[in-house]
Design an enzyme around this catalytic site. Sequence first.
Site, mmCIF file in Angstrom:
data_model
loop_
_atom_site.group_PDB
_atom_site.id
_atom_site.type_symbol
_atom_site.label_atom_id
_atom_site.label_comp_id
_atom_site.label_asym_id
_atom_site.label_seq_id
_atom_site.Cartn_x
_atom_site.Cartn_y
_atom_site.Cartn_z
ATOM 1 N N LYS A 112 17.879 14.851 -16.510
ATOM 2 C CA LYS A 112 18.321 13.568 -16.960
ATOM 3 C C LYS A 112 18.858 13.711 -18.345
ATOM 4 C CE LYS A 112 16.916 11.134 -13.429
ATOM 5 N NZ LYS A 112 16.212 11.684 -12.461
HETATM 6 C C1 PLP Z 1 15.874 11.839 -11.238
HETATM 7 C C2 PLP Z 1 15.419 13.023 -10.584
HETATM 8 C C3 PLP Z 1 15.922 13.556 -9.267
HETATM 9 C C4 PLP Z 1 16.926 12.711 -8.503
HETATM 10 O O1 PLP Z 1 17.991 12.775 -9.062
HETATM 11 P P1 PLP Z 1 19.025 11.542 -8.725
HETATM 12 O O2 PLP Z 1 20.235 11.697 -9.347
HETATM 13 O O3 PLP Z 1 18.371 10.220 -8.780
HETATM 14 O O4 PLP Z 1 19.188 11.808 -7.075
HETATM 15 C C5 PLP Z 1 15.349 14.852 -8.921
HETATM 16 N N1 PLP Z 1 14.497 15.522 -9.468
HETATM 17 C C6 PLP Z 1 14.099 15.100 -10.775
HETATM 18 C C7 PLP Z 1 13.178 15.811 -11.542
HETATM 19 C C8 PLP Z 1 14.619 14.068 -11.183
HETATM 20 O O5 PLP Z 1 14.190 13.490 -12.502
#
Ligand code: PLP
Length: 464
Positions: A112
């Site tokens: 993120k």
């Molecule tokens: C947010 C997240 C996901 C999922 O990603 P999306 O874009 O919501 O599909 C997978 N793994 C981790 C560690 C995340 O923080």
Amino acid sequence: MLYVSTRGNAPKLGFEEAMLAGLARDGGLYVPESWPQLSPDEIAAFAGLPYEEVALRVMRPYLGGAFGEAEFLDILARAYAGFDHPARCPLRQTGPNDWLLELFHGPTLAFKDVAMQLIGQMFEESLKRNDRRLTIVGATSGDTGSAAIEAFRGRAGVEVFILFPDGRVSEVQRRQMTTPAEANVHALAIDGDFDDAQARVKDMFNDHAFRDAVSLAGVNSINWARVLAQVVYYFTSAVALGAPHRPVSFTVPTGNFGDIFAGHVARRMGLPIDRLVIATNQNDILHRTLATGAHRRAAVHPSMSPSMDIQISSNFERLLFELYDREGPAVAASMEDLRRAGGFDLPQGALGKLREGFDSASASEEETGAAIAAAWHETGELVCPHTAVGLHAARLRRGDTKIPMIVLATAHAAKFPDAVEATTGQRPALPERMADLFDRPERLTRVRNDLAAIEAVVGGERVA
Ligand SMILES: *Cc1c(COP(=O)(O)O)cnc(C)c1O
């Protein structure tokens, strides 16, 4: 470049406005009017360039003049200066033609950060020059919230409120949200699950009077600018492994469908992607959708990969818009069925297109644990449980072994140490720079899963 709502009933906006708005006023999500194309020569020229330079070239066609080229390079430099690897998103080999794309070198140890650090910089620049103030609200299953708080702490012109499901995020995730001392960031623990938190955020956006009174903005993965920032690493990793001269495949640990939708965008822009594999944990609404054509929510079952404990996958709406040939009213009708009746069936044509573009697999808790253990024993890598879900799915949907398979490593193992220790006997250590996380004082507000109660907190803080 203009942006249209997936529900076809909101004004078209430019990049900056779509970024600052988050959700469209008709409840839909913004998508670009068309997909800019990169030629094979343009893609081949990415080879060997710094990450920031590729980011400029991939994102430029979407910005519509919102930022000048030199200005945007400056923004990119600031966004990624805090990453602890010079490649920003490096590849690591785990098998003969198998790779992990490490997306966890940012400040909160999850992918993120790649998008959030960038939009933190873009928001600040944009608000400064327009002399505006915003209230950012977001829901988190753990990683979005910590990334948002980290990206916006202390930034002028923004007040940030992050809703998270009380007791359902890991301790590292919670502490990353509750320990920043800056007065403009607020962690709100609600008594519900992630889907409740996300639903309350959507309710706030749909309460137009409140939305306007506090100048609401969103930085969940529904924000187009976040999806766009994630398109970049599909290009850098694919080119490092021989694209566009040979195709590559990706497996993406998936919750809200933002990250894998970025892969779809890269493909639409001209990147030759063979397989795009949706990897889900036991909360497998997307895997079931591919298997049966029925998109139907079920109860959320907490898992060791909490950032994927989701039954409403918001960005799936963006794909639906494409699958429905950009018919906004048809998307709106399906989303209404999802809200009212808990699901909808994909028409045959749409299902066929979905299956053409994507594969899927889900991992049970047992399979996730086994994949963590296998990675440790076979390669000496400690992987986080989300990444392990991806490794499991990649193994099932490997396809042609001559085509590189890149699994997105979405978080650092140290963000989920209990699950990793339980399966490997090894406790992954936090990087040095955050070694004192457990000593810092925490600050959070508990609030009921109730729109009025939440608005009182957000509005109150904002007015005070
Ligand atoms: C947010 C997240 C996901 C999922 O990603 P999306 O874009 O919501 O599909 C997978 N793994 C981790 C560690 C995340 O923080």
